[in-house]
Scaffold this active site. Structure first.
Site, PDB file in Angstrom:
ATOM      1  N   HIS A  53       1.074  -1.239  -0.384  1.00 38.58           N
ATOM      2  CA  HIS A  53      -0.079  -0.049   0.120  1.00 38.58           C
ATOM      3  C   HIS A  53       0.554   1.047  -0.131  1.00 38.58           C
ATOM      4  O   HIS A  53       1.635   0.533   0.544  1.00 38.58           O
ATOM      5  CB  HIS A  53      -0.965   0.118   1.306  1.00 38.58           C
ATOM      6  CG  HIS A  53      -2.182  -1.187   1.117  1.00 38.58           C
ATOM      7  ND1 HIS A  53      -3.241  -1.162   1.915  1.00 38.58           N
ATOM      8  CD2 HIS A  53      -2.493  -1.628   0.353  1.00 38.58           C
ATOM      9  CE1 HIS A  53      -4.257  -1.813   1.799  1.00 38.58           C
ATOM     10  NE2 HIS A  53      -3.494  -2.142   0.746  1.00 38.58           N
ATOM     11  N   GLU A  55       1.019   4.022   1.776  1.00 36.55           N
ATOM     12  CA  GLU A  55       1.498   4.600   3.224  1.00 36.55           C
ATOM     13  C   GLU A  55       2.579   3.446   3.694  1.00 36.55           C
ATOM     14  O   GLU A  55       3.638   3.984   3.561  1.00 36.55           O
ATOM     15  CB  GLU A  55       0.156   4.360   4.169  1.00 36.55           C
ATOM     16  CG  GLU A  55      -0.275   4.705   4.152  1.00 36.55           C
ATOM     17  CD  GLU A  55      -1.269   3.906   3.659  1.00 36.55           C
ATOM     18  OE1 GLU A  55      -1.629   3.800   2.523  1.00 36.55           O
ATOM     19  OE2 GLU A  55      -3.492   4.031   3.561  1.00 36.55           O
ATOM     20  N   CYS A  83      -6.040   1.255   5.977  1.00 34.00           N
ATOM     21  CA  CYS A  83      -5.840   0.481   6.558  1.00 34.00           C
ATOM     22  C   CYS A  83      -5.702  -0.192   8.540  1.00 34.00           C
ATOM     23  O   CYS A  83      -4.611   0.757   8.452  1.00 34.00           O
ATOM     24  CB  CYS A  83      -6.250  -1.096   5.065  1.00 34.00           C
ATOM     25  SG  CYS A  83      -4.530  -1.508   5.676  1.00 34.00           S
ATOM     26  N   CYS A  86      -1.797  -0.873   7.480  1.00 31.79           N
ATOM     27  CA  CYS A  86      -1.294   0.769   7.675  1.00 31.79           C
ATOM     28  C   CYS A  86      -1.272   1.217   9.034  1.00 31.79           C
ATOM     29  O   CYS A  86      -0.387   1.898   9.560  1.00 31.79           O
ATOM     30  CB  CYS A  86      -1.742   1.608   6.478  1.00 31.79           C
ATOM     31  SG  CYS A  86      -1.511   0.638   4.440  1.00 31.79           S
TER      32      CYS A  86
HETATM   33 ZN   LIG Z   1      -3.201   0.244   3.427  1.00 32.38          ZN
END
Ligand SMILES: [Zn+2]
Length: 149
Positions: A53, A55, A83, A86
């Site tokens: 992701h 992040e 999420c 993260c």
């Molecule tokens: Zn994430």
């Protein structure tokens, strides 16, 4: 906090690049001492890595660039509410402030879902600022999913 809009604009630019690459268009930048030290969009398809992701990608980049695993003075700008994975990484990295754009009712873990930073088992929570660049972030996501239907 003066240049928050500019940093979010950089994160939005990363989201647009991610969309062009066929990635879910989420972008992030990591800022230390008023300068961007890492920038990325989602890379899960390119890297064949479900942990890639935006992040996580900027946390890895910044840690490598700065030669340290903890990013205590760093501020993270991301176009979508992080999420659970993260949120945990943000906590473990000791990120100082989190700025996110659009809310993610289905997958978010900050103001939705598990509300990771509010859990008693969370030992470091950043200051959270939401809604910066929200409409643009949401528009990029909506456009992406429409075009793929
Ligand atoms: Zn994430």
């Amino acid at each position: 906090m003066g240049n928050s809009e500019g940093f979010m604009a950089a994160a939005l630019a990363e989201a647009r690049v991610a969309a062009e690459l066929g990635e879910v268009p989420v972008g992030a930048v990591l800022v230390v001492d008023g300068a961007i030290v890492a920038r990325s969009g989602n890379r899960t398809r390119i890297d064949r890595d479900i942990t890639a992701h935006a992040e996580i990608a900027v946390i890895r980049q910044a840690a490598a660039a700065l030669g340290q695993e903890r990013l205590s003075g760093a501020d993270l700008y991301v176009t979508l509410e992080p999420c659970t994975m993260c949120a945990a990484a943000i906590s473990f990295a000791r990120i100082r402030r989190l700025y996110y754009g659009a809310e993610d009712v289905k997958g978010g873990a900050i103001d939705n879902g598990v509300r990771f930073f509010a859990q008693p088992t969370c030992h470091h929570a950043p200051d959270v600022y939401s809604g910066l660049g929200e409409s643009e972030a949401a528009e990029i996501l909506t456009g992406f999913f429409k075009s793929r239907r």
